[in-house]
Design a protein around this motif. Structure first.
Motif, PDB file in Angstrom:
ATOM      1  N   UNK A   1       0.981  -0.810   0.033  1.00 53.63           N
ATOM      2  CA  UNK A   1       0.075   0.211  -0.001  1.00 53.63           C
ATOM      3  C   UNK A   1       1.085   1.307  -0.025  1.00 53.63           C
ATOM      4  N   UNK A   2       2.003   1.487   0.799  1.00 56.88           N
ATOM      5  CA  UNK A   2       2.517   2.757   0.435  1.00 56.88           C
ATOM      6  C   UNK A   2       3.641   2.129  -0.571  1.00 56.88           C
ATOM      7  N   UNK A   3       3.899   1.350  -0.822  1.00 60.42           N
ATOM      8  CA  UNK A   3       4.753   1.667  -2.278  1.00 60.42           C
ATOM      9  C   UNK A   3       4.145   2.633  -3.289  1.00 60.42           C
TER      10      UNK A   3
ATOM     11  N   UNK B   1      -0.011  16.541  -2.801  1.00 60.72           N
ATOM     12  CA  UNK B   1       1.329  17.214  -1.903  1.00 60.72           C
ATOM     13  C   UNK B   1       2.504  17.087  -0.977  1.00 60.72           C
ATOM     14  N   UNK B   2       3.473  16.553  -1.782  1.00 60.02           N
ATOM     15  CA  UNK B   2       4.487  15.998  -1.043  1.00 60.02           C
ATOM     16  C   UNK B   2       5.266  17.050  -0.347  1.00 60.02           C
ATOM     17  N   UNK B   3       5.244  16.612   1.006  1.00 61.88           N
ATOM     18  CA  UNK B   3       5.645  17.749   2.157  1.00 61.88           C
ATOM     19  C   UNK B   3       5.873  16.957   3.425  1.00 61.88           C
ATOM     20  N   UNK B   4       6.680  18.582   4.117  1.00 65.63           N
ATOM     21  CA  UNK B   4       6.836  17.331   5.740  1.00 65.63           C
ATOM     22  C   UNK B   4       6.165  16.620   6.435  1.00 65.63           C
TER      23      UNK B   4
ATOM     24  N   UNK C   1      12.598  -5.023   2.093  1.00 66.33           N
ATOM     25  CA  UNK C   1      12.788  -4.391   1.049  1.00 66.33           C
ATOM     26  C   UNK C   1      11.957  -3.352   0.011  1.00 66.33           C
ATOM     27  N   UNK C   2      11.027  -3.979   0.479  1.00 67.52           N
ATOM     28  CA  UNK C   2      10.049  -2.210   0.085  1.00 67.52           C
ATOM     29  C   UNK C   2       9.942  -0.954   1.128  1.00 67.52           C
ATOM     30  N   UNK C   3      10.218  -1.424   2.425  1.00 69.87           N
ATOM     31  CA  UNK C   3      10.219  -0.774   3.092  1.00 69.87           C
ATOM     32  C   UNK C   3      11.426   0.163   2.936  1.00 69.87           C
ATOM     33  N   UNK C   4      12.292  -0.431   3.140  1.00 67.86           N
ATOM     34  CA  UNK C   4      14.476  -0.126   2.749  1.00 67.86           C
ATOM     35  C   UNK C   4      13.443   1.146   1.650  1.00 67.86           C
ATOM     36  N   UNK C   5      13.057   0.893   0.167  1.00 67.84           N
ATOM     37  CA  UNK C   5      13.613   1.709  -1.006  1.00 67.84           C
ATOM     38  C   UNK C   5      12.278   2.429  -0.871  1.00 67.84           C
TER      39      UNK C   5
ATOM     40  N   UNK D   1       4.257  10.935  -5.861  1.00 63.86           N
ATOM     41  CA  UNK D   1       5.006  11.478  -7.223  1.00 63.86           C
ATOM     42  C   UNK D   1       6.004  10.589  -7.684  1.00 63.86           C
ATOM     43  N   UNK D   2       5.994   8.977  -7.829  1.00 67.24           N
ATOM     44  CA  UNK D   2       7.101   8.043  -7.495  1.00 67.24           C
ATOM     45  C   UNK D   2       6.230   7.037  -7.024  1.00 67.24           C
TER      46      UNK D   2
END
Length: 661
Positions: free
Chosen positions: A181-183, A215-218, A262-266, A276-277
């Motif tokens: 999900x987070x990926x 909206x990517x921010x802190x 591995x996904x969390x590390x990425x 955005x990606x």
């Protein structure tokens, strides 16, 4: 069923009511010809389970594609309804669809109830109508249907039905689903879905529209850090599962968690910007994963997940310490005096081995030199267990004890599997354990080194006990990662780097080193009953395994070795850029290692691969010249490789003993 013509799963499907043999051929084809095919069945998986995994995979592949590859939600729901009807007909003894004709044998053999199969369909239907999840409980409820049934199906195939193992499996499967999900935040937005709980957004001052408008921010960074942390904790809860499974499956089960981590590390390496990606684990990392892509895909919602083998982050290493309030940190090392004595013991082991690697140590600053000595000593002792044990059982038990001792050192608690259950680690220490592990743990802590690399290396030693040949280069690559790629990765952490590309190149360099060793030792390995070169390559050049035991190399063998050498040279060429990505004070050591191994490969080419009569070596004088150049010369990516003999016709653990050196 009226299946849309553009669905790939419908290609080659036999007619309704076909024979069991035809149905099983189809499920095997679907599992081995899909883009995920290389991992559907691990070669460590017992052969008796292969077809059963193909059958499970095919059921879930069809259900997933019917729900996710059909653009019209109404049509998708109708098709999923028909698929559930076929499922219930199968349990009633009236299977007609080829997938269910194959699957009913698996269901009968393992007495699998209908619930996990039906639960998966609940999740696929939910994806057609539910686009937001208000609370964490809502998300966990979705995972209960979308991910947890898969783990339970695997447990049935392993012969386990108990509630405790199912609980551990559920934790792992839910964690894998959350990692996906987070990926996939950006990808899910394109489908109109947000799986992040709205209450989690609110806790960080965000609203749904902030995600929709990307909206990517802190605030988003803090949100994602919180999500990743929660997911790591779930992975930690499920980690004991692998130790409670029969040894034939334990590596595969353990790799489920490693793929998700591995996904969390990425995600962390990408700065948490999943709006955005889509952070992904490169395809080269996927080849490490020993689990089937059946389970890999079905532990998570979206088949496009690239969680494979662990992609180490350049940030802090997470190693669970179950006895610490600060779970997730490497256990603190022993007293300074004990650590210092341990490092000295490691240097003694490295010196006694007379390895080419030890010369490179002296080109490093003292602390980095100590780090490589600790790594080498640990790997040397593990390798000795695999090479010197009297029987297969003794070797396997020895490696299991080293794995448990390693866990004990880094986490403070460990268990070893005795064939029936997971039990506390025996009190008697292994030979070298107390001398080496304090320094190794200190090195891991000092250089932010993931424990999974060392676990993977032990798994490589275990493979050498039972795997004597490799059908494809992809299979060989997995072995090479374990015994050599792990060495490149651990050394690169000691060398120091800031650009994550360094890890990809380090892994490839380990593969190049290992191919060089395999070419050099092909005759010696054959005498031990091992042929590392892929069967597909042998067939291409008309070579049989027996040809490697002859007194001299045949023409076909030389052509084959020339082909493998070209493959190694391509890898060496791709890895030259690693020189620019590691710390300046480590480049001399790396230059020496790469130049030495490439010179060895060039020497074999010059001798037209005459590796059967005697072991090809470099002279001491040549090595001394290389050391002098590494210490006093100008070192660049352009001169790190030894030059090849371009006049010759060419066709179109790298650390220890037989696997290196």
């Amino acid at each position: 069923m009226q299946i849309p013509a553009d669905l790939e799963i419908a290609r080659n499907v036999p007619a309704s009511g076909c024979s069991v043999a035809e149905a099983e051929r189809y499920t095997r084809w679907l599992a081995t010809h899909h883009y995920e095919n290389f991992n559907v069945v691990s070669w460590l998986l017992p052969k008796r389970l292969h077809q059963h995994f193909y059958n499970l995979y095919s059921y879930c592949r069809w259900a997933d594609d019917l729900g996710d590859e059909v653009s019209d939600p109404a049509q998708a729901l109708a098709l999923l309804g028909e698929w559930e009807h076929e499922l219930r007909e199968c349990y009633a003894g009236r299977a007609s669809h080829p997938v269910f004709i194959a699957l009913r044998g698996t269901i009968a053999a393992f007495d699998i109830p209908i619930e996990p199969f039906a639960d998966l369909l609940i999740a696929f239907r939910q994806d057609q109508t539910v686009r937001r999840y208000p609370t964490w409980n809502d998300v966990f409820d979705y995972c209960r249907y979308s991910a947890n049934p898969v783990g339970r199906l695997v447990l049935y195939l392993c012969g386990h039905r108990d509630a405790e193992r199912q609980k551990l499996s559920d934790a792992t499967c839910t964690a894998l689903q959350l990692a996906n999900f987070w990926q996939d935040v950006s990808r899910d937005l394109e489908k109109g879905r947000i799986y992040i709980p709205l209450e989690a957004l609110a806790a960080h001052g965000l609203v749904e529209n902030d995600i929709v408008e990307r909206r990517f921010d802190a605030r988003y960074v803090l949100l994602m850090k919180d999500l990743v942390s929660r997911t790591r904790n779930l992975f930690a809860q499920g980690l004991p599962l692998a130790r409670s499974i029969e040894s034939a499956m334990s590596v595969d089960i353990e790799m489920f968690s490693r793929g998700g981590l591995a996904v969390l590390d990425a995600i962390e390496a990408a700065g948490y910007n999943t709006l955005e990606r889509r952070p992904s684990v490169p395809k080269s990392k996927q080849l490490r994963l020993l689990v089937s892509s059946l389970v890999q895909r079905l532990f998570v919602r979206d088949r496009a997940v690239t969680a494979a083998v662990p992609l180490p982050s350049a940030g802090p290493t997470i190693v669970p310490d179950r006895n610490s309030k600060n779970a997730g940190e490497v256990r603190k090392p022993e007293a300074p005096g004990e650590v210092a004595r341990s490092y000295e013991n490691c240097h003694q082991i490295a010196r006694a081995a007379h390895s080419n690697f030890y010369y490179a140590f002296y080109l490093l600053p003292r602390r980095k030199r100590d780090g490589l000595a600790a790594l080498y000593a640990f790997m040397r002792l593990v390798d000795d267990v695999a090479d010197e044990g009297e029987t297969l059982e003794i070797k396997q038990r020895g490696l299991a004890k080293w794995r448990a001792a390693f866990d004990e050192a880094v986490t403070g608690s460990s268990q070893v599997f005795d064939g029936t259950a997971a039990r506390p680690l025996p009190g008697d220490p292994l030979d070298g354990e107390r001398e080496v592990l304090p320094a190794l743990v200190d090195t891991m802590r000092r250089y932010n080194m993931p424990a999974r690399y060392l676990h993977d290396l032990i798994s490589g030693a275990e493979m050498d006990l039972t795997v004597n040949s490799y059908p494809t280069f992809d299979r060989l690559r997995e072995y090479c990662y374990r015994v050599a790629g792990t060495v490149g990765l651990t050394c690169t952490h000691v060398f120091g780097f800031s650009d994550p590309r360094a890890l990809d190149l380090a892994e490839k360099l380990g593969l190049a080193f290992q191919l060089t060793n395999i070419i050099r030792d092909v005759h010696e390995d054959a005498a031990l009953g091992r042929v590392y070169l892929p069967d597909e390559d042998l067939a291409r050049y008309g070579v049989s395994p027996e040809d490697f035991s002859r007194a001299a190399a045949t023409l076909g063998v030389r052509e084959l070795l020339r082909f493998e050498a070209d493959r190694a040279w391509r890898l060496y060429g791709e890895c030259c850029g690693l020189m620019d990505l590691i710390d300046a004070d480590s480049r001399g050591a790396l230059w020496l290692l790469v130049h030495t191994y490439s010179a060895l490969l060039a020497r074999m080419e010059t001798l037209d691969f005459a590796v059967f009569s005697e072991r090809v070596r470099l002279s001491k004088a040549e090595k001394m010249i290389f050391i002098a150049r590494a210490r006093f010369g100008r070192l660049t990516r352009n001169n790190v490789l030894e030059k090849r003999d371009r006049d010759r016709r060419r066709s179109g653990g790298a650390f220890l003993g037989r696997r290196a050196g």
